[in-house]
Design a protein around this motif. Structure first.
Motif, PDB file in Angstrom:
ATOM      1  N   VAL A 352     -22.649 -23.430 -35.233  1.00 31.12           N
ATOM      2  CA  VAL A 352     -22.935 -21.979 -35.835  1.00 31.12           C
ATOM      3  C   VAL A 352     -21.416 -21.527 -36.579  1.00 31.12           C
ATOM      4  CG1 VAL A 352     -22.973 -19.657 -35.011  1.00 31.12           C
ATOM      5  CG2 VAL A 352     -24.338 -21.197 -33.965  1.00 31.12           C
ATOM      6  N   SER A 353     -20.220 -21.907 -35.951  1.00 29.68           N
ATOM      7  CA  SER A 353     -19.071 -21.701 -36.695  1.00 29.68           C
ATOM      8  C   SER A 353     -18.939 -22.405 -38.071  1.00 29.68           C
ATOM      9  CB  SER A 353     -17.938 -22.051 -35.802  1.00 29.68           C
ATOM     10  OG  SER A 353     -17.659 -23.453 -35.549  1.00 29.68           O
ATOM     11  N   GLN A 354     -19.550 -23.531 -37.862  1.00 28.96           N
ATOM     12  CA  GLN A 354     -19.435 -24.011 -39.298  1.00 28.96           C
ATOM     13  C   GLN A 354     -20.653 -23.929 -40.347  1.00 28.96           C
ATOM     14  OE1 GLN A 354     -16.891 -26.534 -39.981  1.00 28.96           O
ATOM     15  NE2 GLN A 354     -16.365 -25.343 -38.227  1.00 28.96           N
ATOM     16  N   GLN A 355     -21.570 -22.887 -39.840  1.00 31.54           N
ATOM     17  CA  GLN A 355     -22.719 -22.442 -40.586  1.00 31.54           C
ATOM     18  C   GLN A 355     -23.862 -23.528 -40.781  1.00 31.54           C
ATOM     19  OE1 GLN A 355     -21.259 -20.230 -44.007  1.00 31.54           O
ATOM     20  NE2 GLN A 355     -20.972 -18.466 -42.794  1.00 31.54           N
ATOM     21  N   LYS A 356     -23.956 -24.260 -39.784  1.00 32.21           N
ATOM     22  CA  LYS A 356     -24.683 -25.478 -40.127  1.00 32.21           C
ATOM     23  C   LYS A 356     -26.003 -24.937 -38.826  1.00 32.21           C
ATOM     24  CE  LYS A 356     -22.220 -29.237 -41.208  1.00 32.21           C
ATOM     25  NZ  LYS A 356     -21.100 -28.843 -41.718  1.00 32.21           N
ATOM     26  N   PHE A 357     -26.586 -23.866 -39.657  1.00 27.61           N
ATOM     27  CA  PHE A 357     -27.889 -23.148 -38.749  1.00 27.61           C
ATOM     28  C   PHE A 357     -28.778 -24.128 -37.961  1.00 27.61           C
ATOM     29  CE2 PHE A 357     -25.473 -19.730 -41.029  1.00 27.61           C
ATOM     30  CZ  PHE A 357     -24.702 -19.068 -39.666  1.00 27.61           C
ATOM     31  N   LYS A 358     -29.571 -24.914 -39.071  1.00 29.43           N
ATOM     32  CA  LYS A 358     -30.502 -25.862 -38.576  1.00 29.43           C
ATOM     33  C   LYS A 358     -30.107 -26.749 -37.435  1.00 29.43           C
ATOM     34  CE  LYS A 358     -33.124 -27.217 -41.660  1.00 29.43           C
ATOM     35  NZ  LYS A 358     -33.835 -27.999 -42.822  1.00 29.43           N
ATOM     36  N   LYS A 359     -28.851 -27.294 -37.518  1.00 27.39           N
ATOM     37  CA  LYS A 359     -28.482 -27.997 -36.411  1.00 27.39           C
ATOM     38  C   LYS A 359     -28.178 -27.185 -35.241  1.00 27.39           C
ATOM     39  CE  LYS A 359     -25.465 -31.234 -37.783  1.00 27.39           C
ATOM     40  NZ  LYS A 359     -26.402 -32.527 -37.383  1.00 27.39           N
ATOM     41  N   ALA A 360     -27.490 -26.219 -35.346  1.00 24.11           N
ATOM     42  CA  ALA A 360     -27.170 -25.285 -34.142  1.00 24.11           C
ATOM     43  C   ALA A 360     -28.692 -24.835 -33.473  1.00 24.11           C
ATOM     44  CB  ALA A 360     -26.549 -24.018 -34.584  1.00 24.11           C
ATOM     45  N   GLU A 361     -29.714 -24.475 -34.102  1.00 22.91           N
ATOM     46  CA  GLU A 361     -30.881 -23.999 -33.602  1.00 22.91           C
ATOM     47  C   GLU A 361     -31.547 -25.145 -32.846  1.00 22.91           C
ATOM     48  OE1 GLU A 361     -34.934 -21.385 -34.608  1.00 22.91           O
ATOM     49  OE2 GLU A 361     -33.973 -22.394 -36.062  1.00 22.91           O
ATOM     50  N   SER A 362     -31.388 -26.309 -33.548  1.00 23.58           N
ATOM     51  CA  SER A 362     -32.176 -27.420 -32.780  1.00 23.58           C
ATOM     52  C   SER A 362     -31.339 -27.771 -31.461  1.00 23.58           C
ATOM     53  CB  SER A 362     -32.039 -28.674 -33.596  1.00 23.58           C
ATOM     54  OG  SER A 362     -30.849 -29.067 -33.768  1.00 23.58           O
ATOM     55  N   LEU A 363     -29.960 -27.501 -31.220  1.00 21.76           N
ATOM     56  CA  LEU A 363     -29.346 -27.492 -29.970  1.00 21.76           C
ATOM     57  C   LEU A 363     -29.581 -26.794 -29.002  1.00 21.76           C
ATOM     58  CD1 LEU A 363     -25.875 -28.829 -31.739  1.00 21.76           C
ATOM     59  CD2 LEU A 363     -27.374 -30.366 -30.382  1.00 21.76           C
ATOM     60  N   PHE A 364     -29.578 -25.570 -29.338  1.00 29.12           N
ATOM     61  CA  PHE A 364     -30.184 -24.372 -28.763  1.00 29.12           C
ATOM     62  C   PHE A 364     -31.409 -24.312 -28.030  1.00 29.12           C
ATOM     63  CE2 PHE A 364     -26.378 -21.864 -30.969  1.00 29.12           C
ATOM     64  CZ  PHE A 364     -25.484 -22.088 -29.824  1.00 29.12           C
ATOM     65  N   LYS A 365     -32.308 -24.846 -28.938  1.00 27.95           N
ATOM     66  CA  LYS A 365     -33.691 -24.790 -28.474  1.00 27.95           C
ATOM     67  C   LYS A 365     -33.925 -25.816 -27.385  1.00 27.95           C
ATOM     68  CE  LYS A 365     -37.123 -24.637 -31.678  1.00 27.95           C
ATOM     69  NZ  LYS A 365     -38.132 -24.973 -32.658  1.00 27.95           N
ATOM     70  N   LEU A 366     -32.986 -27.106 -27.679  1.00 28.58           N
ATOM     71  CA  LEU A 366     -32.973 -28.226 -26.713  1.00 28.58           C
ATOM     72  C   LEU A 366     -32.462 -27.716 -25.383  1.00 28.58           C
ATOM     73  CD1 LEU A 366     -33.286 -31.325 -26.279  1.00 28.58           C
ATOM     74  CD2 LEU A 366     -30.877 -31.559 -26.878  1.00 28.58           C
ATOM     75  N   ASN A 367     -31.366 -26.913 -25.395  1.00 28.61           N
ATOM     76  CA  ASN A 367     -30.847 -26.366 -24.048  1.00 28.61           C
ATOM     77  C   ASN A 367     -31.786 -25.397 -23.546  1.00 28.61           C
ATOM     78  OD1 ASN A 367     -28.661 -27.443 -23.023  1.00 28.61           O
ATOM     79  ND2 ASN A 367     -27.231 -25.959 -23.516  1.00 28.61           N
ATOM     80  N   VAL A 368     -32.412 -24.842 -24.074  1.00 33.28           N
ATOM     81  CA  VAL A 368     -33.582 -23.893 -23.677  1.00 33.28           C
ATOM     82  C   VAL A 368     -34.764 -24.616 -22.695  1.00 33.28           C
ATOM     83  CG1 VAL A 368     -35.361 -21.979 -24.133  1.00 33.28           C
ATOM     84  CG2 VAL A 368     -32.857 -21.727 -24.901  1.00 33.28           C
ATOM     85  N   ALA A 369     -35.127 -25.482 -23.619  1.00 32.82           N
ATOM     86  CA  ALA A 369     -36.260 -26.416 -23.198  1.00 32.82           C
ATOM     87  C   ALA A 369     -35.698 -27.081 -21.738  1.00 32.82           C
ATOM     88  CB  ALA A 369     -36.668 -27.538 -24.203  1.00 32.82           C
ATOM     89  N   ASN A 370     -34.572 -27.796 -21.687  1.00 36.21           N
ATOM     90  CA  ASN A 370     -34.178 -28.478 -20.631  1.00 36.21           C
ATOM     91  C   ASN A 370     -33.819 -27.688 -19.450  1.00 36.21           C
ATOM     92  OD1 ASN A 370     -34.469 -30.994 -21.649  1.00 36.21           O
ATOM     93  ND2 ASN A 370     -32.425 -31.192 -22.709  1.00 36.21           N
TER      94      ASN A 370
END
Length: 433
Positions: A352-370
């Motif tokens: 998020v701090s690097q404004q790589k939002f697609k990468k960030a969202e996929s990581l947060f979605k992974l955490n929510v799923a796990n």
């Protein structure tokens, strides 16, 4: 409690503010660093009360983390090796993003009668002496001690602590002898075994002789063994010459080397095995470095390595890589292994701090799923949507986070967003003069 370094350590905390503390948990007086607690149980098998030392991982106490379960290390000679092993696992599982091994519960087993409990059969010294008669009377209780571990200690730990069904058994010297005895006679009691300088000379090499008779026909699929071998030879010897020696002074290392050759020659058993010789360490110094190497070996599939490319492209590749990697770890270790919540959360926040939002969202979605029960996973996902200026989805995630746990910081963020998103009074609603 088990305490290390009873000095003040505020300077350490202020110098390393990102350092997680509960290996190094403050006691209520703020004057102690606590690495574990003393538990106990009364054994009907051993007819005595046994103390055990228990370390729980950092994330067990961290409010921001989801409740998790952990592999367990059962450590013989716990009063000698507990502090160093706890510190090592903390370093290799948590500090600076390390994923050499997972966070683990450590159960140290102090001794009451070491020679009795750690020897599977009666025996005397490595070289005959007048004390052998006494040794034989006071030895050979290893099978009864194993029954205590299997029938009382493990169920006790499983009933009180959040354990995964993955267990490691570590022993040094006579403790290593009991580890090998357990591997041979009770192979399914543990998933992984670490035998450091096992006393295979015991009772005229009785266990070594048994191993030579049965190892080739055993099935050890899914099991792992690491064996550490120290340099206990005279300076005129080496590991090749010593095998031809017949003196009593070399019986210890000759017995271990014979077991090492036996294990390496029988790969058909399915046992994942590594034996390592430490030419610069002796019998007393080798446990520390052998345990370090053992953790690397046992959890080779667990370690997650990041590359420069993982940080660069703005895509879902990193989340996919994490998923694939820990699925492979699950297959090797035999229990569900998930990417560490804190690691994924930190990576998402950085993206998020690097404004790589697609990468960030996929990581947060992974955490929510796990970690669907983690309020922090949803809170961080909400922060992501704040960064994206998606107020509706940010509010939804903050509300989900608060439904799992009330947190003042999350509540403040939610209230602020709701105030911003609420429509203000229309001109028609304004009071007229």
């Amino acid at each position: 409690m088990i305490i290390l370094f009873p000095e003040r350590y505020e300077k350490m905390v202020s110098t390393y503010p990102g350092c997680p503390l509960p290996l190094l948990t403050r006691s209520q007086s703020n004057q102690q660093i606590v690495i574990g607690q003393i538990d106990s149980l009364t054994s009907k098998i051993l007819h005595e009360k046994r103390k055990i030392w228990v370390h729980l991982p950092d994330s067990y106490r961290q409010e921001a983390s989801a409740k998790r379960r952990y592999p367990v290390v059962y450590l013989l000679d716990g009063d000698s090796h507990f502090p160093s092993l706890v510190g090592m696992i903390h370093q290799l599982s948590s500090v600076n993003g390390n994923t050499i091994c997972p966070e683990m519960i450590v159960v140290g087993i102090p001794n009451t009668n070491r020679q009795r409990d750690l020897t599977p059969t009666p025996g005397g010294g490595m070289m005959p002496s007048a004390a052998d008669s006494t040794r034989r009377k006071n030895s050979g209780g290893g099978e009864q001690f194993t029954a205590f571990i299997e029938g009382e200690l493990i169920p006790h730990i499983d009933s009180l602590y959040p354990t995964e069904p993955y267990k490691v058994f570590i022993g040094h010297s006579l403790g290593g002898l009991l580890v090998i005895n357990t591997l041979i006679h009770h192979p399914n009691l543990f998933n992984a075994y670490v035998a450091i300088e096992p006393s295979m000379w015991w009772a005229d090499q009785q266990l070594l002789n048994t191993a030579q008779q049965v190892i080739a026909s055993q099935k050890y699929a899914g099991k792992a063994l690491f064996m550490g071998i120290a340099n206990t030879m005279e300076s005129t010897m080496d590991t090749l010459r010593v095998q031809a020696d017949t003196s009593g002074s070399t019986k210890h290392i000759r017995s271990i080397l014979a077991l090492d050759h036996l294990l390496k020659a029988n790969g058909q058993t399915g046992l994942r095995y590594q034996g390592k010789y430490y030419g610069l360490d002796d019998h007393s110094s080798v446990p520390l470095i052998a345990e370090y190497d053992a953790l690397h070996f046992l959890f080779a599939a667990y370690r997650f390595k990041l590359t420069d490319q993982d940080y660069e492209e703005d895509n879902t590749g990193l989340a996919d890589k994490l998923t694939t990697h820990f699925r492979a770890a699950t297959r090797q270790l035999g229990y569900p292994v998930k990417p560490p919540e804190s690691l994924v959360n930190d990576l998402g926040s950085y993206m998020v701090s690097q404004q790589k939002f697609k990468k960030a969202e996929s990581l947060f979605k992974l955490n929510v799923a796990n970690y669907p029960a983690s309020f922090n996973a949803y809170d961080s996902y909400g922060d992501y949507f704040v960064g994206k200026k998606d107020t509706v989805r940010a509010i939804a995630n903050f509300q989900k986070s608060l439904s799992l746990k009330e947190a003042s910081a999350t509540r403040k963020k939610l209230v602020a967003l709701q105030a911003l998103s609420s429509p203000g009074p229309s001109p028609a609603d304004k009071p007229r003069n």
